[in-house]
Design a protein around this motif. Structure first.
Motif, PDB file in Angstrom:
ATOM      1  N   GLY A 184     -55.446 -17.930  10.967  1.00 50.83           N
ATOM      2  CA  GLY A 184     -55.592 -18.373   9.584  1.00 50.83           C
ATOM      3  C   GLY A 184     -55.397 -17.330   8.522  1.00 50.83           C
ATOM      4  N   LYS A 185     -56.492 -16.698   8.115  1.00 48.16           N
ATOM      5  CA  LYS A 185     -56.485 -15.866   6.912  1.00 48.16           C
ATOM      6  C   LYS A 185     -55.490 -14.716   7.001  1.00 48.16           C
ATOM      7  N   ALA A 186     -55.461 -14.022   8.160  1.00 47.75           N
ATOM      8  CA  ALA A 186     -54.579 -12.866   8.291  1.00 47.75           C
ATOM      9  C   ALA A 186     -53.119 -13.279   8.100  1.00 47.75           C
ATOM     10  N   GLN A 187     -52.710 -14.400   8.720  1.00 48.54           N
ATOM     11  CA  GLN A 187     -51.343 -14.859   8.608  1.00 48.54           C
ATOM     12  C   GLN A 187     -51.030 -15.323   7.188  1.00 48.54           C
ATOM     13  N   GLU A 188     -51.991 -16.028   6.565  1.00 50.81           N
ATOM     14  CA  GLU A 188     -51.788 -16.539   5.213  1.00 50.81           C
ATOM     15  C   GLU A 188     -51.594 -15.397   4.225  1.00 50.81           C
ATOM     16  N   THR A 189     -52.378 -14.305   4.369  1.00 46.68           N
ATOM     17  CA  THR A 189     -52.275 -13.157   3.485  1.00 46.68           C
ATOM     18  C   THR A 189     -50.919 -12.505   3.621  1.00 46.68           C
ATOM     19  N   GLU A 190     -50.438 -12.424   4.864  1.00 44.17           N
ATOM     20  CA  GLU A 190     -49.150 -11.808   5.148  1.00 44.17           C
ATOM     21  C   GLU A 190     -48.029 -12.615   4.518  1.00 44.17           C
ATOM     22  N   VAL A 191     -48.082 -13.935   4.636  1.00 43.24           N
ATOM     23  CA  VAL A 191     -47.067 -14.813   4.044  1.00 43.24           C
ATOM     24  C   VAL A 191     -47.095 -14.710   2.537  1.00 43.24           C
ATOM     25  N   GLY A 192     -48.307 -14.669   1.973  1.00 43.11           N
ATOM     26  CA  GLY A 192     -48.443 -14.559   0.540  1.00 43.11           C
ATOM     27  C   GLY A 192     -47.857 -13.269   0.004  1.00 43.11           C
ATOM     28  N   ALA A 193     -48.051 -12.162   0.729  1.00 46.35           N
ATOM     29  CA  ALA A 193     -47.516 -10.865   0.306  1.00 46.35           C
ATOM     30  C   ALA A 193     -46.002 -10.879   0.322  1.00 46.35           C
ATOM     31  N   GLU A 194     -45.419 -11.534   1.360  1.00 49.71           N
ATOM     32  CA  GLU A 194     -43.967 -11.615   1.462  1.00 49.71           C
ATOM     33  C   GLU A 194     -43.383 -12.420   0.287  1.00 49.71           C
ATOM     34  N   ALA A 195     -44.065 -13.528  -0.048  1.00 48.63           N
ATOM     35  CA  ALA A 195     -43.588 -14.376  -1.146  1.00 48.63           C
ATOM     36  C   ALA A 195     -43.643 -13.616  -2.476  1.00 48.63           C
ATOM     37  N   GLU A 196     -44.712 -12.833  -2.635  1.00 43.36           N
ATOM     38  CA  GLU A 196     -44.869 -12.068  -3.887  1.00 43.36           C
ATOM     39  C   GLU A 196     -43.776 -11.015  -4.005  1.00 43.36           C
ATOM     40  N   ALA A 197     -43.416 -10.395  -2.864  1.00 44.82           N
ATOM     41  CA  ALA A 197     -42.385  -9.363  -2.874  1.00 44.82           C
ATOM     42  C   ALA A 197     -41.026  -9.942  -3.254  1.00 44.82           C
ATOM     43  N   GLU A 198     -40.762 -11.180  -2.791  1.00 47.23           N
ATOM     44  CA  GLU A 198     -39.499 -11.828  -3.141  1.00 47.23           C
ATOM     45  C   GLU A 198     -39.447 -12.160  -4.632  1.00 47.23           C
TER      46      GLU A 198
END
Length: 198
Positions: A184-198
């Protein structure tokens, strides 16, 4: 493991017509078989059978037979049970004679206890295995296997090899296989960081 009792009668006649008549009278056609005995066609009271497999132990409950001539006092376990898909009534039952001194392989449910630390942090509990295959003596069959997830953090799992079982009880399968995991949380944070970088 619970010990139950059911009364049985040896059936002299077999066949679909006889079986239908027996079920209409509240009975269940069955067979008793096992090492050292010839298969014996029997009839079992449907209500007694339902009571014998009720509770946590379910079909793993040890059952003592009453009646049936030479079968009287024999200990069996439900090896196969067929039910009508819609009505849920019993169609037939196979009762396997067991040796209390010989190990058996059984299917036992998993009982997850505690609130995982990872869940409190926003993670999601994933129960990968809802039941386990065990090998043990008939008198050692547990009603369930308790898995305490209290200390389980996000990204971590409890594997078959991590389980603590009673002496003489062996879990079958790959020791590295996951029983429960936290996602859950760990994966969601990682996805969110990638989206922010884009």
């Amino acid at each position: 493991m619970q010990q139950k009792t059911i009364s049985i009668e040896v059936r002299e006649k077999t066949g679909k017509g006889i079986a239908r008549k027996l079920r209409a009278q509240g009975g269940v056609p069955g067979v008793v078989y096992g090492k050292g005995i010839e298969p014996v066609a029997v009839s079992v009271n449907a209500k007694e059978l339902a009571a014998a497999i009720a509770g946590e132990g379910g079909r793993n409950n040890l059952i003592a037979l009453q009646g049936g001539g030479n079968l009287n006092g024999m200990t069996v376990i439900v090896a196969d049970l067929k039910k009508a898909a819609l009505q849920g009534t019993f169609i037939s039952v196979d009762l396997h004679k067991i040796d209390l001194d010989a190990k058996v392989r059984v299917h036992v449910p998993v009982s997850v206890v505690g609130t995982a630390a990872g869940v409190k942090e926003g993670g999601m509990l994933d129960i990968v295995m809802h039941s386990l295959d065990l090998e043990c003596l008939p008198t050692q069959i547990p009603d369930h296997v308790e898995v305490d997830v209290t200390a389980l953090a996000i990204g971590h799992s409890i594997h078959l090899g991590d389980l603590t079982l009673a002496a003489g009880v062996k879990v079958l399968g790959d020791p590295k296989a996951s029983v429960v995991s936290i996602h859950g949380k760990a994966q969601e944070t990682e996805v969110g960081a990638e989206a922010e970088a884009e």
